[in-house]
Enzyme design. Structure first.
Site, PDB file in Angstrom:
ATOM      1  N   LYS A 164       0.847  -1.198   0.000  1.00  0.00           N
ATOM      2  CA  LYS A 164       0.000   0.000   0.000  1.00  0.00           C
ATOM      3  C   LYS A 164       0.883   1.248   0.000  1.00  0.00           C
ATOM      4  CE  LYS A 164      -3.759  -1.849   2.917  1.00  0.00           C
ATOM      5  NZ  LYS A 164      -4.930  -1.714   2.030  1.00  0.00           N
ATOM      6  N   ARG A 218      -9.979 -11.621   3.209  1.00  0.00           N
ATOM      7  CA  ARG A 218     -10.912 -12.670   2.805  1.00  0.00           C
ATOM      8  C   ARG A 218     -10.291 -14.056   2.924  1.00  0.00           C
ATOM      9  NH1 ARG A 218     -11.518  -9.943  -2.991  1.00  0.00           N
ATOM     10  NH2 ARG A 218     -11.259  -8.152  -1.591  1.00  0.00           N
TER      11      ARG A 218
HETATM   12  N1  BES Z   1      -7.566  -3.686   5.007  1.00  0.00           N
HETATM   13  C1  BES Z   1      -7.924  -3.361   3.702  1.00  0.00           C
HETATM   14  C2  BES Z   1      -9.243  -2.618   3.585  1.00  0.00           C
HETATM   15  C3  BES Z   1      -9.394  -1.296   4.294  1.00  0.00           C
HETATM   16  C4  BES Z   1      -9.370  -0.116   3.572  1.00  0.00           C
HETATM   17  C5  BES Z   1      -9.660  -1.229   5.643  1.00  0.00           C
HETATM   18  C6  BES Z   1      -9.559   1.100   4.210  1.00  0.00           C
HETATM   19  C7  BES Z   1      -9.853  -0.013   6.294  1.00  0.00           C
HETATM   20  C8  BES Z   1      -9.809   1.156   5.570  1.00  0.00           C
HETATM   21  C9  BES Z   1      -8.026  -4.612   2.842  1.00  0.00           C
HETATM   22  O1  BES Z   1      -7.215  -5.659   3.211  1.00  0.00           O
HETATM   23  C10 BES Z   1      -7.609  -4.224   1.456  1.00  0.00           C
HETATM   24  O2  BES Z   1      -6.487  -3.858   1.283  1.00  0.00           O
HETATM   25  N2  BES Z   1      -8.560  -4.278   0.515  1.00  0.00           N
HETATM   26  C11 BES Z   1      -8.291  -3.938  -0.823  1.00  0.00           C
HETATM   27  C12 BES Z   1      -8.846  -5.036  -1.687  1.00  0.00           C
HETATM   28  C13 BES Z   1      -8.436  -4.950  -3.131  1.00  0.00           C
HETATM   29  C14 BES Z   1      -6.954  -5.250  -3.274  1.00  0.00           C
HETATM   30  C15 BES Z   1      -9.240  -5.962  -3.889  1.00  0.00           C
HETATM   31  C16 BES Z   1      -8.988  -2.615  -1.137  1.00  0.00           C
HETATM   32  O3  BES Z   1     -10.099  -2.404  -0.663  1.00  0.00           O
HETATM   33  O4  BES Z   1      -8.408  -1.802  -1.813  1.00  0.00           O
HETATM   34 ZN    ZN Z   2      -5.248  -5.544   2.423  1.00  0.00          ZN
END
Ligand code: BES
Ligand code: ZN
Ligand code: ZN
Length: 471
Positions: A252, A327
């Site tokens: 990220k 997930r």
């Molecule tokens: N932990 C994140 C989601 C998240 C985003 C939590 C903002 C709290 C605040 C999750 O693991 C993630 O990174 N999701 C990705 C999924 C994508 C790669 C399909 C996302 O939402 O961007």
């Molecule tokens: Zn994530």
């Protein structure tokens, strides 16, 4: 962080007071109040006002005609305003005189108590403030209701603390230790599977996410099974316990993304704290909590895009993005839940950034296969003001999760990501189930009334009240 609270039956003199009222006529009991002046002051937009003389008098006009849930929320927010005044004026002793409506008085008290939270463990100069004692004057409010509320607020504070703890303290192992402490305090059992056991059980989703970490994962099983349980089959709560989400090799960016990913175990915190409130308040309900926990990091041995992993239930998953990690471990926990022959499974997770796009910080995003339970949850959510927006789980959302070389892939597409992530989880369920995505509400950048900046605890009050009404 909680004041002593005592129910009284006679109004106290010479003490700061909050007066809750629904009609100006009802104020005739207070000869010292100039009702006309008060009415004038409250004629404008606000439903509260203060007088300092030097004792603080706080008036909250609970306006009828509004939908009941909004009236309750107005009382909570007024309670929070009152807290701010008490803090400013350093008032430590006070009374709340209600208007013979237990719900409104308790909501006001709830807003006040929830505002008394601070996370100052790491600060030399602490700015905590909690009144020492609150007297409650309202015939309709019982001592049991007050005790129940105090426990629930404490559970919310547990959730907030756990979310606010950084990874430098809260590794998966520490998270398990915290759950054990909560279990010992409230009387529910906690069993912790270590890395060896997780490997022996072949929890492939949890193991894959943990591969890039130098800290071991844990899989936590909490259980409250009172003898007077009304349900034959348990309600199982599943919480995402990613103690920090760097994204893994699909790293990220730091700003406004990775920087607050210590909140990625908020679902697990909600589950542990809900068990705490349920057990401490001795609800006659068999409840199990499952929390798979690890951090998600890039490292020499981290899982990579292209890997194919085998999940706990034997499903194979092609990894397309290591940031879609939640997930994977949730799926293992959902498969594990089958062991309990559950009446209902509810998972809670900061799963997708797009949940925040849908709701901002106002609601969680819910979906599932049990219309009846979703309906009940919505009703409870409106009442306690932890609201939800439901999104569908249409079959079409399963399509992007197909893989050329495995049973599923873990990414799908960007559009409708919140539903797609839900669709991924659905594959691992064969029971009545709801999925609650709390990515938008678990953590705030700025304080919002009785919800502080940082961990909010959103979900704990909701699940507690939902379970209380479950049977
Ligand atoms: N932990 C994140 C989601 C998240 C985003 C939590 C903002 C709290 C605040 C999750 O693991 C993630 O990174 N999701 C990705 C999924 C994508 C790669 C399909 C996302 O939402 O961007
Ligand atoms: Zn994530
Ligand atoms: Zn995550």
């Amino acid at each position: 962080m909680l004041p002593k609270i005592e129910k009284i039956s006679v109004q106290k003199q010479n003490i700061s007071t909050a007066v809750l009222f629904q009609s100006f006529e009802s104020l005739s009991n207070y000869p010292e109040i100039d009702v006309d002046y008060l009415e004038e002051k409250l004629a404008k937009e606000t439903d509260w006002t203060i007088f300092k003389q030097p004792l603080v008098y706080f008036f909250h006009h609970s306006k009828e005609g509004k939908e009941h849930s909004f009236q309750l929320e107005a009382a909570r927010q007024a309670g929070s305003k009152f807290y701010d005044v008490l803090k400013n004026e350093k008032v430590t002793l006070l009374q709340i005189t209600g208007n013979s409506c237990d719900e409104l008085t308790l909501a006001f008290l709830e807003g006040l108590l929830l505002s008394g939270y601070s996370f100052s463990k790491y600060k030399k100069e602490k700015d905590d403030f909690v009144p020492s004692e609150i007297f409650v004057l309202d015939d309709e409010v019982s001592e049991n209701q007050i005790a129940e509320l105090q426990t629930l607020v404490k559970a919310v504070f547990y959730t907030r603390n756990l979310v606010n703890e950084p990874l430098s303290y809260l590794t998966a192992t520490r998270f398990s230790e915290e759950m054990e402490k909560m279990g010992a305090d409230a009387g529910f059992t906690v069993e912790v599977f270590n890395k060896k056991k997780i490997e022996a059980l072949r929890m492939g989703g949890l193991m894959a996410v943990n591969k890039g970490s130098i800290d071991p994962p844990t899989f936590n099983i909490m259980e409250w099974k009172p003898e007077n349980a009304l349900n034959e089959r348990p309600v199982v709560l599943v919480g995402k316990g990613v103690v920090f989400d760097t994204g893994g090799l699909s790293l990220k960016p730091t700003a406004k993304s990775m920087d607050y990913m210590k909140c990625d175990m908020a679902g697990g915190a909600v589950v542990a704290a809900t068990l705490y409130a349920v057990a401490k308040n001795k609800l006659p309900l068999h409840v199990v909590g499952l929390v798979p926990a690890t951090d998600n990091r890039p490292d020499g041995n981290a899982y990579v895009p292209g890997d194919v992993i085998t999940m706990f239930d034997g499903t194979t998953v092609e990894i397309k993005n290591t940031d879609a990690e939640g997930r994977l471990l949730l799926a293992d926990a959902l498969s594990y839940a089958k062991k309990f022959n559950p009446e209902l499974v509810v998972d809670v997770a900061t799963l997708t950034g797009s949940a925040e796009i849908i709701t901002g910080s106002q609601a969680l995003v819910a979906m599932g296969n049990s219309a009846e339970n979703l309906q009940k949850l919505k009703k409870v959510g409106d009442e306690i003001y932890e609201r939800m927006i439901e999104v569908p789980l249409w079959d079409e959302f399963a399509k992007p999760l197909k893989s050329n070389i495995a049973d599923l892939n873990n990414l799908g597409v960007r559009e409708a990501q919140t539903s797609i992530a839900g669709k991924f989880l659905e594959h691992f369920t064969d029971f009545s189930w709801m999925h609650l995505d709390i990515a938008g509400v678990a953590f705030l950048q700025e304080k919002d009334s009785y919800r502080p900046a940082g961990g909010t605890g959103f979900g704990t009050r909701l699940l507690y009240h939902f379970l209380k009404k479950f049977n």
